[in-house]
Write a protein that holds these residues in place. Sequence first.
Motif, short mmCIF file in Angstrom:
data_model
loop_
_atom_site.label_atom_id
_atom_site.label_comp_id
_atom_site.label_asym_id
_atom_site.label_seq_id
_atom_site.Cartn_x
_atom_site.Cartn_y
_atom_site.Cartn_z
N TYR A 102 0.85 -1.19 0.00
CA TYR A 102 0.00 0.00 0.00
C TYR A 102 0.89 1.24 0.00
N LEU A 103 0.52 2.22 -0.80
CA LEU A 103 1.19 3.52 -0.79
C LEU A 103 0.30 4.51 -0.05
N PHE A 104 0.80 5.06 1.03
CA PHE A 104 0.05 6.07 1.77
C PHE A 104 0.53 7.45 1.32
N SER A 105 -0.36 8.19 0.72
CA SER A 105 -0.04 9.51 0.18
C SER A 105 -0.86 10.55 0.92
N GLY A 106 -0.41 11.78 0.84
CA GLY A 106 -1.17 12.84 1.48
C GLY A 106 -0.32 14.05 1.75
N PHE A 107 -0.97 15.16 1.85
CA PHE A 107 -0.29 16.43 2.04
C PHE A 107 0.30 16.52 3.44
N LEU A 108 1.25 17.41 3.61
CA LEU A 108 1.87 17.62 4.91
C LEU A 108 0.80 17.94 5.95
N GLY A 109 0.83 17.20 7.07
CA GLY A 109 -0.12 17.47 8.14
C GLY A 109 -1.53 16.98 7.90
N SER A 110 -1.71 16.12 6.89
CA SER A 110 -3.06 15.68 6.55
C SER A 110 -3.58 14.59 7.49
N GLY A 111 -2.67 13.86 8.13
CA GLY A 111 -3.09 12.79 9.03
C GLY A 111 -2.59 11.41 8.61
N LYS A 112 -1.57 11.37 7.74
CA LYS A 112 -1.05 10.08 7.26
C LYS A 112 -0.52 9.21 8.40
N THR A 113 0.22 9.83 9.32
CA THR A 113 0.84 9.05 10.38
C THR A 113 -0.21 8.49 11.33
N SER A 114 -1.27 9.25 11.58
CA SER A 114 -2.37 8.74 12.40
C SER A 114 -3.01 7.54 11.71
N MET A 115 -3.18 7.62 10.40
CA MET A 115 -3.74 6.50 9.65
C MET A 115 -2.82 5.29 9.73
N LEU A 116 -1.52 5.52 9.54
CA LEU A 116 -0.54 4.44 9.58
C LEU A 116 -0.58 3.72 10.92
N THR A 117 -0.58 4.48 12.00
CA THR A 117 -0.60 3.90 13.34
C THR A 117 -1.82 3.01 13.54
N ASP A 118 -2.98 3.50 13.09
CA ASP A 118 -4.21 2.74 13.28
C ASP A 118 -4.25 1.50 12.39
N VAL A 119 -3.76 1.62 11.16
CA VAL A 119 -3.73 0.46 10.26
C VAL A 119 -2.79 -0.61 10.79
N LEU A 120 -1.64 -0.21 11.31
CA LEU A 120 -0.70 -1.17 11.89
C LEU A 120 -1.36 -1.93 13.06
N ARG A 121 -2.11 -1.21 13.87
CA ARG A 121 -2.81 -1.84 14.99
C ARG A 121 -3.79 -2.90 14.47
N GLN A 122 -4.56 -2.55 13.43
CA GLN A 122 -5.55 -3.49 12.88
C GLN A 122 -4.89 -4.71 12.26
N LEU A 123 -3.77 -4.49 11.56
CA LEU A 123 -3.07 -5.62 10.95
C LEU A 123 -2.58 -6.60 12.02
N LYS A 124 -1.99 -6.05 13.07
CA LYS A 124 -1.45 -6.91 14.14
C LYS A 124 -2.57 -7.69 14.82
N GLU A 125 -3.73 -7.05 15.00
CA GLU A 125 -4.86 -7.73 15.64
C GLU A 125 -5.34 -8.91 14.81
N LYS A 126 -5.14 -8.84 13.49
CA LYS A 126 -5.55 -9.93 12.60
C LYS A 126 -4.43 -10.95 12.39
N GLY A 127 -3.30 -10.73 13.03
CA GLY A 127 -2.18 -11.65 12.87
C GLY A 127 -1.43 -11.48 11.56
N ILE A 128 -1.58 -10.30 10.94
CA ILE A 128 -0.88 -10.00 9.68
C ILE A 128 0.37 -9.20 10.01
N LYS A 129 1.53 -9.64 9.53
CA LYS A 129 2.79 -8.99 9.89
C LYS A 129 3.13 -7.90 8.88
N PRO A 130 3.15 -6.63 9.32
CA PRO A 130 3.46 -5.53 8.41
C PRO A 130 4.95 -5.16 8.43
#
Length: 298
Positions: free
Chosen positions: A5-33
């Motif tokens: 997945y490519l996460f794109s977005g303008f400076l300060g748009s919230g990409k890192t918040s999205m990344l943190t939450d997606v990583l949490r969801q992946l780990k909960e499903k047993g998927i290694k990112p």
Amino acid sequence: MKDVYLFSGFLGSGKTSMLTDVLRQLKEKGIKPAVIMNELGKLPFDSQAVGEDVPLKEMLEGCICCSGAEKTEAQIQTLLAGEEFDVLIIETTGAAHPVEALDAVYSPLFAEQLNIKGIVTVADSKLWLERTTLTPQVRTLFLEQIRHAHLLLANKMDLLTESEQGKVVFEMQGLNPDAFILQTTNGRVPLHLLENLQATTINKEVNQTQIGKHLHLNSRLIEFNTSFTQEAFEEWVKSLPSSVYRMKGYVPIEGVRNPFMFQYAYGLVQWLPEYIKMPAKLVMIGENIQDIHVIGEE
């Protein structure tokens, strides 16, 4: 194949918040990112959002675009060779154009190992309403990031009135009618929306590409079974429509032992000799390129 997945977005748009939450969801499903994170500054502030158990490659003072493409390829190769992971997330800087970011991921050396699920763009909804205040260059980049998204997060919706929220979604839909638009706060996106993306997948079959729902930006892997003169190859390149943005790979040239490294971007061509025999493959990136005639094909 590894999903990317490519996460794109303008400076300060919230990409890192999205990344943190997606990583949490992946780990909960047993998927290694695994994560490749691009930083414009010298200090890896954003990388603190990635847990210690996630393989992470950082590119400080870099941009996943033209000059950084080789570094990105090296980082991906290192991950593929030395880390166990199921999904790769690449967070681009806010200053990266989506096409250039996609180009950096597609090395002919490992294109068949990666399944590019799509570009996920986080857009600051408040900034969208104030986009006329941006400089022309910055505004163009902001619009391009939204136009090329396969999944679009209209973020910071909590800062807008109901009528403003409707205006944002309507206008973004007009710019990119193909993307699913999700209204979000704090960059929260359900994992199933990412998993359902199928935007730019490359098949292993020669000259075939599997196109998902989004036809506006896709990729194609071409394998050559014959050699060409540089002149004939460049004539073919000149005949290509303007919807072809990027090409890179290794082209077999008549009378030369090893295929040449070939790069094309926005009408400019570059040839570089290779001293080892590389696979005769080329990756093409653009819009609606699946029906383009390839040199050497009947």
